[in-house]
Design an enzyme around this catalytic site. Structure first.
Site, PDB file in Angstrom:
ATOM      1  CG  PHE A 120      -0.217  -1.020   3.932  1.00 22.22           C
ATOM      2  CD1 PHE A 120       0.921  -1.795   3.944  1.00 22.22           C
ATOM      3  CD2 PHE A 120      -0.653  -0.469   5.138  1.00 22.22           C
ATOM      4  CE1 PHE A 120       1.631  -2.021   5.120  1.00 22.22           C
ATOM      5  CE2 PHE A 120       0.046  -0.686   6.306  1.00 22.22           C
ATOM      6  CZ  PHE A 120       1.186  -1.474   6.296  1.00 22.22           C
ATOM      7  CE  LYS A 121      -0.466  -4.446   9.022  1.00 21.73           C
ATOM      8  NZ  LYS A 121      -0.982  -3.062   9.218  1.00 21.73           N
ATOM      9  CG  ASP A 122      -5.752  -6.402   1.180  1.00 17.20           C
ATOM     10  OD1 ASP A 122      -5.926  -7.372   1.933  1.00 17.20           O
ATOM     11  OD2 ASP A 122      -6.628  -5.533   0.975  1.00 17.20           O
ATOM     12  CB  ALA A 125      -1.481 -10.669   3.143  1.00 22.86           C
TER      13      ALA A 125
END
Ligand SMILES: *Cc1c(COP(=O)(O)O)cnc(C)c1O
Length: 449
Positions: A120-122, A125
């Site tokens: 999910f950090k995509d 970022a």
């Protein structure tokens, strides 16, 4: 000249961001994004959280992820970024879907792993990279912005891939030699272009110390423009609200738009805080569950009202191994520090490694759905706490193939490796070897400037 002077040219009518410690003046969005952390070590919060109109929720199931995200993004960033530019940033960020998948009766998975690095950090970022590029283009003095990030694995890959090919920005990923998994390593060492991987002979704490020293070094900062892309940055944190709205829209389209309980596998609590902000904007979520692994600081806070940070312990769900969750300050701030309000909206639970493993195995055998160790915490928390008549939605925060050996061992079956992950693994590793002595990093950076 102050390196960041060009980013401070914005006028006063824009959304302001205050520090959760309230002891420094409010700043603009561009300043909050470039600084990351407030000067009093507090976290930035938007001064206003807009309630979205009833019509938006009445018709939300007819909208796609992009349209939903653009509307939510306008509420945060609409005063700071022109509409067309903001829409482009949102569309470019969400180059992948966030589908809701039924796992079993009443339990649904919000799959957040369809992005380039399978976690999910995509979302945060990629959004931050594009927003930073937008500010650079606006105030450009032609200088490159250098992003330094220390990683124990997942953050480096999301940030490196989020910023890959973004003009005007160069990313340096500092990672501890021999201490990240081969899959994680190849996600930031094989990219080339504007991404440089720095392999530090030391541990994660050394990497973090080097990055901090770089931000504090006067000579370095006078020669090059440095910024950080860590997860407390508002530009990484707020966009995570997008997929809560999308998850709701998809459940509503399935006729499950009532009595929704959202469960978030939590570490630093950025993800769940974005959900709480979505709730504040009017998203009809009945309640939240914060699933902890053995790192049970928040769980204990809910039970006792006392917040007692402690050293983190290593678990199978390693991205949640946090002993002093930085976004706890934001949770407190949202509810004016009132424990009873927080505990009535959010319940907690703590899950051992043995329970994670058993849950992954049992869920696979009974439903065919392969959980990763983090999603397993979310799923089990719902199994424990979901009541009759409620619909449970857990956030599946990473693709199981990111934890290939663990998952294969536990479920006893080979799982398919997505093509985009395989492609990283075929790439050629390139990294710069570095000691853990700051003088070496400094002279390396200076000879580039
Ligand atoms: C970072 C991460 C988490 C924890 O999210 P927070 O926002 O820190 O609470 C959970 N699962 C995975 C896979 C992660 O990478």
């Amino acid at each position: 000249m102050r390196p960041n002077a060009y980013l401070q040219t914005l006028n006063n009518n824009l959304m302001k961001y205050y520090s959760t410690n309230h002891s420094v003046p409010e700043v603009s969005l561009s300043e909050a994004v470039v600084k990351g952390l407030a000067a009093d070590r507090g976290l930035f919060m938007p001064e206003r959280i807009e309630k979205l109109p009833k019509e938006f929720f009445d018709n939300i199931e007819k909208l796609n992820l992009h349209d939903i995200a653009v509307r939510v993004a306008e509420a945060f960033f609409g005063e700071d970024v022109e509409p067309e530019a903001l829409e482009k940033i949102v569309r470019d960020t969400l180059s992948f879907d966030t589908p809701v998948v039924e796992v079993e009766k009443d339990i649904y998975s919000l799959e957040l792993f369809h992005g380039p690095t399978l976690a999910f950090k995509d979302v945060g970022a990629r959004f931050m990279a594009r927003l930073l590029q937008y500010f650079i283009n606006k105030g450009s003095d032609g200088r490159t912005v250098n992003v330094l990030v220390a990683t124990s694995g997942d953050t480096g890959s999301a940030v490196a891939n989020g910023f890959l090919g973004v003009e005007g920005i160069h990313v340096y990923v500092l990672y501890p030699k021999g201490k990240v998994s081969p899959i994680q390593e190849c996600q930031f060492t094989t990219l080339g272009k504007n991404i440089t991987a720095i392999e530090v002979d030391g541990n994660f704490d050394d990497c973090q110390r080097l990055v901090k020293s770089a931000f504090l070094d006067v000579e370095l900062n006078s020669r090059m423009l440095l910024t950080s892309a860590n997860s407390i940055n508002v530009a990484r944190f707020l966009p995570q609200a997008f997929y809560y709205f999308s998850g709701y829209a998809q459940l509503k389209a399935k006729g499950r738009g009532e009595e929704i309980v959202v469960c978030v596998p939590s570490g630093n609590f950025g993800n769940i805080t974005a959900g709480l902000i979505a709730h504040r904007m009017g998203l009809p979520i009945k309640r939240f569950i914060a699933a902890n692994n053995a790192n049970d600081i928040f769980y204990n806070y809910l039970q006792t009202g006392e917040y007692c940070p402690k050293a983190s312990v290593q678990t199978l769900a390693n991205a949640m191994d946090v002993g002093d969750p930085s976004n706890f300050a934001r949770v407190l701030d949202l509810y004016a520090g009132k424990h009873e309000v927080i505990a009535s909206l959010i319940s907690g639970t703590t899950i051992s490694d043995a329970e994670i493993a058993e849950t992954m195995k049992r869920c696979y055998e009974q439903t065919g759905y392969v959980l990763d160790p983090h999603g397993a915490c979310g799923y089990l928390a719902l199994k424990r706490q979901l009541k009759e008549g409620e619909t449970g939605l857990f956030l599946e925060t990473a693709h199981p193939a990111k934890f290939l050996e663990t998952v294969t061992d536990i479920i006893g079956k080979e799982i398919e490796i997505p093509e985009r992950l395989q492609e990283f693994m075929n790439g050629k590793k390139q990294s710069v070897a570095m000691t853990s002595d700051f003088a070496d990093l400094k002279s390396y950076l200076l000879q580039l400037s």
